[in-house]
Design a protein around this motif. Sequence first.
Motif, PDB file in Angstrom:
ATOM      1  N   ARG A 149     -17.286  14.488  16.431  1.00 15.28           N
ATOM      2  CA  ARG A 149     -15.638  14.610  15.973  1.00 15.28           C
ATOM      3  C   ARG A 149     -14.884  15.366  17.208  1.00 15.28           C
ATOM      4  O   ARG A 149     -14.679  16.433  17.060  1.00 15.28           O
ATOM      5  N   ALA A 152      -8.906  14.854  17.909  1.00 18.81           N
ATOM      6  CA  ALA A 152      -8.165  15.613  17.059  1.00 18.81           C
ATOM      7  C   ALA A 152      -6.623  15.354  16.887  1.00 18.81           C
ATOM      8  O   ALA A 152      -6.014  15.030  17.898  1.00 18.81           O
ATOM      9  N   ARG A 208      -6.873  18.179  12.257  1.00 16.99           N
ATOM     10  CA  ARG A 208      -7.951  17.419  11.705  1.00 16.99           C
ATOM     11  C   ARG A 208      -8.968  16.515  13.027  1.00 16.99           C
ATOM     12  O   ARG A 208      -8.133  15.849  13.770  1.00 16.99           O
ATOM     13  N   ARG A 209      -9.887  16.903  12.961  1.00 19.87           N
ATOM     14  CA  ARG A 209     -10.935  15.993  14.054  1.00 19.87           C
ATOM     15  C   ARG A 209     -11.456  14.837  13.306  1.00 19.87           C
ATOM     16  O   ARG A 209     -11.621  14.544  12.221  1.00 19.87           O
ATOM     17  N   TYR A 210     -11.635  13.857  14.301  1.00 21.63           N
ATOM     18  CA  TYR A 210     -12.193  12.612  13.960  1.00 21.63           C
ATOM     19  C   TYR A 210     -13.144  11.998  15.056  1.00 21.63           C
ATOM     20  O   TYR A 210     -13.164  12.620  16.137  1.00 21.63           O
ATOM     21  N   ASP A 238     -12.761   5.876  10.822  1.00 17.31           N
ATOM     22  CA  ASP A 238     -12.537   7.203  11.095  1.00 17.31           C
ATOM     23  C   ASP A 238     -11.325   7.595  11.839  1.00 17.31           C
ATOM     24  O   ASP A 238     -10.485   8.258  11.229  1.00 17.31           O
ATOM     25  N   ARG A 239     -11.165   6.703  12.916  1.00 20.12           N
ATOM     26  CA  ARG A 239      -9.692   6.789  13.414  1.00 20.12           C
ATOM     27  C   ARG A 239      -8.434   6.514  12.831  1.00 20.12           C
ATOM     28  O   ARG A 239      -7.581   7.447  12.386  1.00 20.12           O
ATOM     29  N   GLU A 264      -8.535   6.131   9.354  1.00 16.48           N
ATOM     30  CA  GLU A 264      -8.174   7.075   8.073  1.00 16.48           C
ATOM     31  C   GLU A 264      -7.688   8.591   8.493  1.00 16.48           C
ATOM     32  O   GLU A 264      -6.851   8.991   7.825  1.00 16.48           O
ATOM     33  N   THR A 265      -8.111   9.044   9.394  1.00 16.09           N
ATOM     34  CA  THR A 265      -7.671  10.386   9.971  1.00 16.09           C
ATOM     35  C   THR A 265      -6.213  10.614  10.316  1.00 16.09           C
ATOM     36  O   THR A 265      -5.482  11.238   9.723  1.00 16.09           O
ATOM     37  N   ASP A 311      -3.997   9.519   7.259  1.00 18.03           N
ATOM     38  CA  ASP A 311      -4.083  10.603   6.209  1.00 18.03           C
ATOM     39  C   ASP A 311      -3.249  11.926   6.535  1.00 18.03           C
ATOM     40  O   ASP A 311      -2.418  12.408   5.721  1.00 18.03           O
ATOM     41  N   ILE A 312      -2.894  12.134   7.922  1.00 21.21           N
ATOM     42  CA  ILE A 312      -2.123  13.416   8.398  1.00 21.21           C
ATOM     43  C   ILE A 312      -0.931  12.714   8.601  1.00 21.21           C
ATOM     44  O   ILE A 312       0.070  14.030   8.752  1.00 21.21           O
ATOM     45  N   CYS A 328      -4.714   4.455  19.408  1.00 14.08           N
ATOM     46  CA  CYS A 328      -4.379   5.499  18.820  1.00 14.08           C
ATOM     47  C   CYS A 328      -2.653   5.227  18.450  1.00 14.08           C
ATOM     48  O   CYS A 328      -2.106   5.633  17.341  1.00 14.08           O
TER      49      CYS A 328
END
Length: 264
Positions: free
Chosen positions: A19, A22, A38-40, A46-47, A49-50, A53-54, A115
């Motif tokens: 992870r 961030a 949050r880290r991922y 994972d990229r 969802e994180t 989510d944030i 990203c």
Amino acid sequence: MSLRNAVAGIDVGYSKKRRSSAVCLMRWDDESINWEIRRYRATDKDRLETIRDILGNQSLRAVAFDGPLRTGFDTIGEYRTAERILTRSFGARIGKPGQSNSPVGIRLNEETNKCVKIVLSVANVAQSASRIRIADQSVVEAFPSSYLGVMIAEPESLSAVRKNRSDKFFAALNEDGTLASLLRHLLPHRRTLRDLREVENHDDRASLICAISALSFAVGKFCAVGDENGWIILPPHAFIQPWAHDLLREGEINGVASGWFCRD
């Protein structure tokens, strides 16, 4: 959709096992400033969802990415003006960014583009009116080591090396109160609800500095280096040390730092 009193920063990594990437969401109101990190892992799942989510449904004034970007979010594949300026002007004192045409730079460029596209799909990012914009939205590039380094009075005294440079810079600027002063300059008359000393992880720190870079851009208090192939955000003019100003002036005389922009 939340109020547009927020910015975000992403420390871009490409490890699928650790992870080591961030995301930092920074919010403020009339009285206070707060942030969440949050880290991922750099996997598709994972990229997405994180970041979703944030940052999902957030209304952001700006977002900054620690990775190479240019208009169109395509493959850069060349040694850019922004990288040359930071290397030739500051590299001997505070380190340098990688080249966008190196193997690592190409990977970071690819990951950063992924990203950006996710952020723009899940968040409402404000339109950019800046002369140095690379997109319709307020999307900018950060490089934490340089952003921090040009605020250090005597960077050589820290004996920093590549693997710990940004952490040493962060700790020094936190200890002498510069980071707190910078936040007060960018968002006056507000208190921070979290202690900067509690941000100890390398990737967390990088994402926070990316968010501060985005904040600099959002409030119009920043400098930058670059050209049409991308701009890298630096602190407001008042926070850049005299030695860094001197080196940039020398670069302008020698035709190295022609891509220099300040708005403060």
